[in-house]
Motif scaffolding. Sequence first.
Motif, PDB file in Angstrom:
ATOM      1  N   HIS A   1     -65.180  14.734  22.206  1.00 22.27           N
ATOM      2  CA  HIS A   1     -64.867  13.687  22.184  1.00 22.27           C
ATOM      3  C   HIS A   1     -64.723  13.862  20.537  1.00 22.27           C
ATOM      4  CE1 HIS A   1     -68.375  11.791  24.145  1.00 22.27           C
ATOM      5  NE2 HIS A   1     -69.097  13.363  23.862  1.00 22.27           N
ATOM      6  N   ILE A   2     -63.651  13.501  20.508  1.00 20.19           N
ATOM      7  CA  ILE A   2     -62.518  13.195  19.480  1.00 20.19           C
ATOM      8  C   ILE A   2     -62.254  11.331  18.762  1.00 20.19           C
ATOM      9  CG2 ILE A   2     -60.414  12.976  18.877  1.00 20.19           C
ATOM     10  CD1 ILE A   2     -59.885  14.054  21.868  1.00 20.19           C
ATOM     11  N   ASP A   3     -62.817  11.570  17.214  1.00 16.27           N
ATOM     12  CA  ASP A   3     -62.853  10.425  16.596  1.00 16.27           C
ATOM     13  C   ASP A   3     -61.550   9.608  16.376  1.00 16.27           C
ATOM     14  OD1 ASP A   3     -62.959   8.550  14.595  1.00 16.27           O
ATOM     15  OD2 ASP A   3     -64.117   9.854  13.086  1.00 16.27           O
ATOM     16  N   ILE A   4     -61.081   8.738  16.827  1.00 14.95           N
ATOM     17  CA  ILE A   4     -60.157   7.902  16.585  1.00 14.95           C
ATOM     18  C   ILE A   4     -60.324   6.977  15.505  1.00 14.95           C
ATOM     19  CG2 ILE A   4     -58.855   8.546  18.890  1.00 14.95           C
ATOM     20  CD1 ILE A   4     -59.469   5.343  19.277  1.00 14.95           C
ATOM     21  N   SER A   5     -60.899   7.153  14.756  1.00 10.50           N
ATOM     22  CA  SER A   5     -61.183   6.061  13.971  1.00 10.50           C
ATOM     23  C   SER A   5     -59.709   6.387  12.268  1.00 10.50           C
ATOM     24  CB  SER A   5     -62.283   6.083  12.902  1.00 10.50           C
ATOM     25  OG  SER A   5     -62.476   7.003  12.668  1.00 10.50           O
ATOM     26  N   GLY A   6     -59.490   7.622  12.166  1.00  8.80           N
ATOM     27  CA  GLY A   6     -59.105   8.033  11.774  1.00  8.80           C
ATOM     28  C   GLY A   6     -60.244   8.417   9.477  1.00  8.80           C
ATOM     29  N   GLN A   7     -60.760   8.479   9.823  1.00  8.86           N
ATOM     30  CA  GLN A   7     -61.689   9.027   8.593  1.00  8.86           C
ATOM     31  C   GLN A   7     -62.571   9.875   9.337  1.00  8.86           C
ATOM     32  OE1 GLN A   7     -64.816   5.895   9.057  1.00  8.86           O
ATOM     33  NE2 GLN A   7     -63.532   4.462   8.691  1.00  8.86           N
TER      34      GLN A   7
END
Length: 96
Positions: A90-96
């Motif tokens: 799972h890759i966090d694409i929110s950039g936080q």
Amino acid sequence: MAYTGKKHKSIIFRILFLAFVVYIIISLTSLQVELIGRKRELNSLTARYNEINLEIEEALHLLESGNETELIEKTARERLGYYYPDEEVHIDISGQ
């Protein structure tokens, strides 16, 4: 006539002095803007330096614990993007 010559020189001196003061103000303002930019750059580089030091400390801790497999796996995951074939990522694409 001599009086007008002194008055003329006084006006020229005042204009030159005013131009010099304006030049100094512009120069100081430019230097202040550059200083602010350099301070921001320094803060950014200091933060990156601290991040790298933490990474080094983690790697040294893993090496000292004698568990090189864990260090190799961590490096493969974080730097090379490797994962196990049956693993869900799972890759966090929110950039936080």
